[in-house]
Every structure is written in structure tokens, then in C-alpha cells.
Design a protein around this motif. Structure first.
Motif, mmCIF file in Angstrom:
data_model
loop_
_atom_site.group_PDB
_atom_site.id
_atom_site.type_symbol
_atom_site.label_atom_id
_atom_site.label_comp_id
_atom_site.label_asym_id
_atom_site.label_seq_id
_atom_site.Cartn_x
_atom_site.Cartn_y
_atom_site.Cartn_z
ATOM 1 N N THR A 69 0.851 -1.190 0.000
ATOM 2 C CA THR A 69 0.000 0.000 0.000
ATOM 3 C C THR A 69 0.885 1.238 0.000
ATOM 4 O O THR A 69 1.668 1.437 0.942
ATOM 5 N N SER A 70 0.777 2.033 -1.037
ATOM 6 C CA SER A 70 1.522 3.284 -1.142
ATOM 7 C C SER A 70 0.532 4.441 -1.172
ATOM 8 O O SER A 70 -0.525 4.340 -1.799
ATOM 9 N N ARG A 71 0.884 5.523 -0.478
ATOM 10 C CA ARG A 71 0.006 6.699 -0.433
ATOM 11 C C ARG A 71 0.803 7.966 -0.712
ATOM 12 O O ARG A 71 1.955 8.092 -0.273
ATOM 13 N N THR A 72 0.167 8.887 -1.411
ATOM 14 C CA THR A 72 0.758 10.203 -1.631
ATOM 15 C C THR A 72 0.297 11.114 -0.509
ATOM 16 O O THR A 72 -0.868 11.530 -0.467
ATOM 17 N N ILE A 73 1.184 11.415 0.440
ATOM 18 C CA ILE A 73 0.788 12.266 1.564
ATOM 19 C C ILE A 73 0.998 13.745 1.264
ATOM 20 O O ILE A 73 0.387 14.598 1.897
ATOM 21 N N LEU A 74 1.854 14.056 0.299
ATOM 22 C CA LEU A 74 2.033 15.436 -0.159
ATOM 23 C C LEU A 74 2.221 15.424 -1.667
ATOM 24 O O LEU A 74 3.316 15.149 -2.163
ATOM 25 N N PRO A 75 1.138 15.702 -2.422
ATOM 26 C CA PRO A 75 1.287 15.769 -3.878
ATOM 27 C C PRO A 75 2.170 16.958 -4.272
ATOM 28 O O PRO A 75 2.426 17.867 -3.476
ATOM 29 N N ASN A 76 2.642 16.925 -5.515
ATOM 30 C CA ASN A 76 3.330 18.123 -6.000
ATOM 31 C C ASN A 76 2.286 19.241 -6.188
ATOM 32 O O ASN A 76 1.094 19.027 -6.029
ATOM 33 N N LYS A 77 2.763 20.426 -6.456
ATOM 34 C CA LYS A 77 1.915 21.623 -6.592
ATOM 35 C C LYS A 77 1.432 22.166 -5.253
ATOM 36 O O LYS A 77 0.433 22.874 -5.188
ATOM 37 N N TYR A 78 2.124 21.792 -4.182
ATOM 38 C CA TYR A 78 1.934 22.435 -2.879
ATOM 39 C C TYR A 78 3.196 23.219 -2.523
ATOM 40 O O TYR A 78 3.132 24.384 -2.154
ATOM 41 N N ILE A 79 4.326 22.549 -2.628
ATOM 42 C CA ILE A 79 5.641 23.180 -2.486
ATOM 43 C C ILE A 79 6.411 22.888 -3.761
ATOM 44 O O ILE A 79 6.473 21.729 -4.190
ATOM 45 N N PRO A 80 6.990 23.898 -4.396
ATOM 46 C CA PRO A 80 7.708 23.648 -5.647
ATOM 47 C C PRO A 80 8.785 22.576 -5.490
ATOM 48 O O PRO A 80 9.561 22.585 -4.541
ATOM 49 N N ARG A 81 8.747 21.610 -6.401
ATOM 50 C CA ARG A 81 9.768 20.564 -6.521
ATOM 51 C C ARG A 81 9.806 19.601 -5.330
ATOM 52 O O ARG A 81 10.835 18.996 -5.059
ATOM 53 N N VAL A 82 8.683 19.458 -4.643
ATOM 54 C CA VAL A 82 8.634 18.551 -3.485
ATOM 55 C C VAL A 82 7.390 17.668 -3.562
ATOM 56 O O VAL A 82 6.303 18.141 -3.900
ATOM 57 N N ALA A 83 7.556 16.385 -3.253
ATOM 58 C CA ALA A 83 6.430 15.454 -3.099
ATOM 59 C C ALA A 83 6.821 14.425 -2.061
ATOM 60 O O ALA A 83 8.013 14.150 -1.853
ATOM 61 N N MET A 84 5.815 13.856 -1.378
ATOM 62 C CA MET A 84 6.083 12.868 -0.332
ATOM 63 C C MET A 84 5.006 11.792 -0.336
ATOM 64 O O MET A 84 3.872 12.033 -0.751
ATOM 65 N N GLY A 85 5.376 10.614 0.161
ATOM 66 C CA GLY A 85 4.408 9.528 0.250
ATOM 67 C C GLY A 85 4.865 8.461 1.214
ATOM 68 O O GLY A 85 5.956 8.544 1.794
ATOM 69 N N THR A 86 4.032 7.456 1.413
ATOM 70 C CA THR A 86 4.363 6.343 2.297
ATOM 71 C C THR A 86 4.335 5.030 1.533
ATOM 72 O O THR A 86 3.644 4.893 0.514
#
Length: 277
Positions: free
Chosen positions: A168-185
Motif C-alpha cells: 500500500t503506497s500513499r501520496t501524503i504530499l502531492p506536488n503543486k503544494y511546495i515547488p519541486r517537493v512530493a512525499m508519500g508512504t
């Protein structure tokens, strides 16, 4: 001693040098406060990624933390252990383990642990370049001008070719919130693995969550990756993750793209709204 002997010795010495494999930088959090101490702040993996700093902060219920923002950095808060309450604009938010919060441009944010509890969180500061400041103006305003607050398990799941169907993978911070940053689990029970892959267009940190018992590989290096630790994937390395039978894999990946074109990598994530834990 003849010149021929000296040259032969130097050549033999050069060929006998052992090439040391690149290490995987990792740091382990100190989770216990010393008696009488109400708070602690410690920078983790300093100077690993240009423009990115990470800090492990611990506070007791005697401390109310005010969130400060500025024009030079964007901030991400990852609450990893303990319970608390966040206050802003007359609203309250329940902090539980594995919650993400972005203050964005909101200035009146405070939070504290619930009575007799201790709150652990990771604060990530991302330097904003002049190009970042221009790019963020093109993002949806709801992404950048209001609080972003979500439990990890409430975030959308996705699939990826390098992961098994049981993951199970989740996107906890999509892009387009902070430039050039994304996060997931990433979460699964072993035996399982995340297949080897390379991404030279981004820097990456892994944060070990509760009960994480995995091994991370990067080229010829490998390291045990437990809960409450942070590691840096060497840039451009071929890396993978494995977990043994009946052990849990559970970590946050944090992508810091070198430029916005690198975000094309995220297209390998296929949204899977039907999948639940």
C-alpha cells in the motif's frame, strides 16, 4: 634502490587500493527526553541535500509550540509519535501519529501535546529559489494559502510497477503544494520488496515509521533501516528496499526534485482510490 623497483612498487600499490563502496547516510532519533527536560530540537542529517534541512523536535504537554513562517523557506511537519491538538483560525485539529501539516501562508498556528503525552515530529525546511517563488504563484490557491493537514491513512493510494500488489503506497504530499517537493508512504508485510530503480533527477530521504524493519540497498551498499530513523539515498544510485517474512515495511519517501521537469517521474505513480489498508 633502483628506479625500476620504485616504479614497480608504486604500480603495485595503486592496484592494491580497495575501492570503498558508497555508504548510505542514516541517523537514528533519540526518542527519550532526559528527566526534567520539556523539549528538545536536533538537526538530522545536516548538509545532506542542498537547500533542505530536517529537524527532530520533541515537546511535552507543558509546551505550546507556535508555528513561524517566512518568505525564504517552505515548511513540512510530520508528526510521528504522540497525540496533540493544533489551533488556528478558531478551529482545532487532532494530531495523531503519522499526520502531515503544512502551514503554508497561515500565521496563527499553535499546537501542543495532549495532557501527559509527548509529541515527536520532524520539521522539514525547503529553501525557495527565485524560480520556486515564481512557480508557486501558478499553483492552486487552496494548495498554498490554507493549512494542509491530513492523516497519512486518509491520503490517496497509488500503485507503481516497482512494488508488489500487496504493497500500500500513499501520496501524503502531492506536488503543486511546495515547488519541486512530493512525499508519500510505503507499507507492506514481508516477504516483500521495492524493486531496484534509479532517479538522477531528484534527491530522496526515507523516514522510518513505527515498526519499520527493512533493509535499504544502494549500489553495493546496504543498511538496516529501523523505525524512527532518517536516511539519504545517494543521488543517482540504483536503490531498493526489502523486508523479511512477518516483518513490516513502513516508511515515508520525500522527493526533492532538482528542477520542475523532474516531476515527470511522478507519472509512474498510478492513482488507486479503491485500495485501503
Amino acid at each position: 634502490m633502483s628506479l625500476k623497483f620504485v616504479l614497480s612498487f608504486l604500480v603495485a600499490s595503486l592496484f592494491s587500493i580497495t575501492i570503498v563502496a558508497q555508504e548510505i547516510p542514516i541517523e537514528y532519533f533519540e526518542m527519550d527526553l532526559q528527566p526534567g527536560l520539556q523539549q528538545r530540537s536536533k538537526d538530522i542529517l545536516q548538509n545532506e541535500i542542498n537547500g533542505v534541512s530536517t529537524t527532530h523536535i520533541t515537546i511535552t504537554s507543558d509546551v505550546t509550540q507556535k508555528v513561524n513562517i517566512n518568505n525564504t523557506h517552505k515548511f513540512v511537519y510530520l508528526f510521528i509519535k504522540g497525540h496533540g491538538t493544533l489551533f488556528s483560525g478558531g478551529k482545532t485539529y487532532d494530531i495523531v501519529p503519522e499526520t502531515i501539516m503544512l502551514p503554508n501562508t497561515v500565521e496563527d498556528i499553535t499546537f501542543k501535546p495532549v495532557k501527559n503525552d509527548t509529541l515527536h515530529y520532524i520539521k522539514i525546511a525547503v529553501l525557495q529559489t527565485e524560480l520556486d517563488k515564481k512557480d508557486i504563484k501558478t499553483f492552486p490557491k487552496e494548495n498554498t494559502e490554507t493549512i494542509y493537514f491530513k492523516k497519512f491513512t486518509d491520503c490517496k493510494s497509488y500503485t507503481e510497477p516497482i512494488k508488489s500488489p500487496q504493497t500500500t503506497s500513499r501520496t501524503i504530499l502531492p506536488n503543486k503544494y511546495i515547488p519541486r517537493v512530493a512525499m508519500g508512504t510505503v507499507r507492506t508485510i514481508g516477504p516483500d520488496a521495492v524493486g531496484a530503480h534509479v532517479h538522477a533527477m531528484l534527491e530522496q530521504l526515507f523516514l522510518g515509521l513505527a515498526d519499520n524493519h527493512t533493509i535499504v540497498y544502494a549500489d553495493d551498499a546496504q543498511v538496516d533501516f529501523p523505525e524512527h530513523s532518517l536516511l539519504h539515498i545517494p543521488l543517482g544510485s540504483s536503490h531498493s528496499v526489502s523486508v523479511d517474512t512477518n516483518k513490516e515495511m513502513y516508511y515515508v519517501w520525500m522527493d526533492f526534485f532538482i528542477d520542475k521537469d523532474g516531476e515527470e517521474w511522478l507519472k509512474t505513480h498510478n492513482e488507486d482510490e479503491k485500495k485501503e489498508d
